[in-house]
Design an enzyme around this catalytic site. Structure first.
Site, PDB file in Angstrom:
ATOM      1  N   GLU A 148      61.138  81.164   6.599  1.00 13.21           N
ATOM      2  CA  GLU A 148      61.054  80.675   7.984  1.00 13.21           C
ATOM      3  C   GLU A 148      61.571  79.240   8.093  1.00 13.21           C
ATOM      4  OE1 GLU A 148      57.009  81.515   9.180  1.00 13.21           O
ATOM      5  OE2 GLU A 148      57.451  83.630   9.421  1.00 13.21           O
TER       6      GLU A 148
ATOM      7  N   GLU B 229      57.905  90.464   6.210  1.00 16.49           N
ATOM      8  CA  GLU B 229      56.513  90.177   6.579  1.00 16.49           C
ATOM      9  C   GLU B 229      56.192  90.922   7.853  1.00 16.49           C
ATOM     10  OE1 GLU B 229      55.027  86.187   6.909  1.00 16.49           O
ATOM     11  OE2 GLU B 229      56.301  85.490   5.273  1.00 16.49           O
TER      12      GLU B 229
HETATM   13  C1  BG6 Z   1      54.301  83.805   8.321  1.00 20.21           C
HETATM   14  C2  BG6 Z   1      54.265  82.980   7.060  1.00 20.21           C
HETATM   15  O1  BG6 Z   1      54.837  83.064   9.329  1.00 20.21           O
HETATM   16  O2  BG6 Z   1      53.070  84.220   8.842  1.00 20.21           O
HETATM   17  C3  BG6 Z   1      53.120  83.339   6.128  1.00 20.21           C
HETATM   18  O3  BG6 Z   1      55.489  83.095   6.376  1.00 20.21           O
HETATM   19  C4  BG6 Z   1      51.860  83.507   6.932  1.00 20.21           C
HETATM   20  O4  BG6 Z   1      53.011  82.346   5.148  1.00 20.21           O
HETATM   21  C5  BG6 Z   1      52.065  84.632   7.937  1.00 20.21           C
HETATM   22  O5  BG6 Z   1      50.730  83.729   6.160  1.00 20.21           O
HETATM   23  C6  BG6 Z   1      50.830  84.983   8.746  1.00 20.21           C
HETATM   24  O6  BG6 Z   1      50.321  83.838   9.346  1.00 20.21           O
HETATM   25  P1  BG6 Z   1      48.791  83.412   9.168  1.00 20.21           P
HETATM   26  O7  BG6 Z   1      48.704  82.113   9.825  1.00 20.21           O
HETATM   27  O8  BG6 Z   1      48.005  84.491   9.809  1.00 20.21           O
HETATM   28  O9  BG6 Z   1      48.559  83.340   7.706  1.00 20.21           O
END
Ligand code: BG6
Length: 501
Positions: A193, A388
């Site tokens: 990101e 992700e």
């Molecule tokens: C993504 C990141 O944007 O979102 C991760 O690359 C992150 O590192 C994931 O964990 C989910 O976000 P959060 O804040 O729920 O952990």
């Protein structure tokens, strides 16, 4: 009729070093930005939304953090202790049938301060063991070179990525890891990101905001980001040179926005927002700054130190594929007065009245994934990878020790169907899907443990209490079957998109 995904589809899961490893000061690792993140129990959605403020840090706060040995106040220091559990965890991933496992290397394990000449052998050895463990289970590693954890010393001493020297330091790190793991690792991602530096400049870019005049800080962030773009392009070139068979991807936050209404001014505002989303990937795919950013820089008097050599490097080394995270969508309006807001992935957006949301306010929208896949593919014409996606939710351990996380299954199932539709109906070339946090891990935005994404439960709470024991949730068995059937067990009947005049 049920069918399944393309042969060789890369099913798996994804994690980041700073959210799982722990062992923050062991075996020569230096402290990183993540180790300075203090846990603040968010009491309201408003507090949750304020990611920029929650992750901002001053030199005084760093000094206080460094003086503290308390890992529970700084939970990313203990993570889920993957450093000592990785064999068990990778065995569980293998039991689910993972074809790939995406993880990041903590730069400060290899170069504790960031500017050393020689790497830390214990750091190199740790990741070599992790890679070998994956390969022993026939799991292909996908490595992210930088996922929110620049070495702290590099931030304090050099102002992180704002300093052009960062490029050289980073390339030394890339050279070390790629030459060590070449032949074992086929897929690399440069910066997780890369756009996130604008939302959390310290965690991503190592920028201590209070050191800069307020009115100049936007310029500082774009300058730091420019250095990351150059480093990313150089990394693509170097990886291709050292390991010609390897494939290198960029990684972007796929934020997707809808116009709140069909008023032309709302549609225009949404287009502006989406151009900002695509701008960063554009640079890594097309090798040059898009018109959107050039105009923004001109109109806001942002001046980037960009040499001719930088421009040549960007053009010479585009990425091989485009990877992205996708969790939610929200809306944009030219005038948000009176409209309800909600949290997104380190963002705040206008609430979409047609969508449900997670307990953290992230709006659940599988169709938004199909839309994103189509838009990205039509724009870039490069293979895509979803690296992700998942649902952060609170889980309850039932008296018999089981965890019935049907909500997580429902979320992922709907997104798998959207992916399938994009492949089969829309012609998108999708290489794979790595679910975020296949094992519970610390939240990036809140450092909470209670925001769980995993198919595997970790016995640990927000305050560091627990045994760290791993157990399988209902979704573990469900995802196992999805992979075993190459997606078929998750698929539902496809209805063509209805278009009526
Ligand atoms: C993504 C990141 O944007 O979102 C991760 O690359 C992150 O590192 C994931 O964990 C989910 O976000 P959060 O804040 O729920 O952990």
């Amino acid at each position: 009729m049920k069918t399944n995904f393309p042969k060789d589809f890369l099913w798996g899961g994804a994690t980041a070093a700073n959210q799982i490893e722990g062992a923050w000061n062991q075996d020569g690792k230096g402290p990183s930005t993540a180790d300075m993140m203090r846990f603040r129990d968010p009491k309201s959605l408003k507090e949750l939304n304020n990611v920029h403020a929650n992750t901002d840090i001053t030199d005084e706060m760093i000094a206080e953090a460094l003086a503290s040995t308390d890992e529970n106040s700084y939970p990313k220091r203990h993570g889920i202790d993957y450093y000592h559990h990785y064999k068990e965890d990778i065995a569980l991933f293998a039991e689910m049938g993972f074809k790939v496992y995406r993880f990041s290397i903590a730069w400060s394990r290899i170069f504790p301060k960031g500017d050393e000449v020689e790497p830390n052998e214990m750091g190199l050895k740790f990741y070599e063991d992790v890679i070998d463990e994956c390969l022993a289970h026939s799991i292909e590693p996908i490595i992210t070179l930088s996922h929110y954890e620049p070495p702290l010393y590099f931030c304090q001493e050099y102002n992180g990525w704002y300093n052009r020297k960062a490029i050289g330091f980073f390339m030394n790190y890339v050279q070390s890891v790629v030459s060590r793991y070449k032949g074992k690792v086929k897929y690399w991602l440069t910066f997780n990101e890369i756009d996130s530096i604008l939302r959390h400049p310290f965690m991503t870019g190592g920028l201590i905001e209070s050191r800069f005049p307020k009115e100049e800080f936007e310029n500082v962030m774009y300058q730091a980001m420019h250095h990351q773009f150059v480093a990313s392009a150089k990394a693509v070139g170097l990886i291709h040179q050292i390991a010609p068979a390897a494939k290198v991807g960029c990684m972007t936050t796929k934020l997707t926005y809808y116009p709140f209404s069909c008023k032309p001014e709302d549609v225009l505002a949404t287009q502006q927002k989406m151009r900002q989303v695509y701008a960063f990937c554009d640079i890594q795919v097309f090798g040059e700054y898009p018109a959107f950013l050039k105009a923004k820089f001109k109109n806001n008097n942002i001046q980037i130190d960009m040499t001719e050599e930088d421009a040549r490097i960007l053009k010479a080394h585009p990425v091989d594929f485009v990877s992205f995270s996708y969790y939610q969508t929200s809306c944009v309006a030219a005038d948000a007065t009176g409209l309800a807001l909600t949290a997104g992935n380190t963002t705040i957006g206008i609430k979409n009245p047609h969508l449900p949301a997670s307990e953290w306010g992230w709006q659940i929208d599988p169709s938004g994934l199909r839309l994103s896949l189509v838009d990205l593919y039509d724009r870039y014409r490069k293979p895509l990878m979803i690296v992700e996606n998942g649902l952060g939710a609170k889980d309850t351990v039932l008296p018999d020790g089981t965890i019935d996380d049907q909500y997580r299954i429902d979320y992922i199932k709907a997104h798998i169907n959207a992916m399938y539709q994009a492949i089969t109906q829309d012609g998108v070339e999708l290489m794979g899907y790595t679910a975020w946090g296949p094992i519970d891990l610390l939240s990036n935005s809140t450092s909470q443990m209670s925001k769980r994404y995993g198919f595997i439960y970790v016995d640990l709470d927000d305050y560091g209490k627990g045994t760290y024991q791993r157990s399988k949730k209902k979704s573990f068995y469900w995802y196992q079957e999805v992979i075993a059937t190459n997606g078929a067990s998750a698929l539902e009947k496809i209805e063509p998109v209805k278009v009526t005049v």
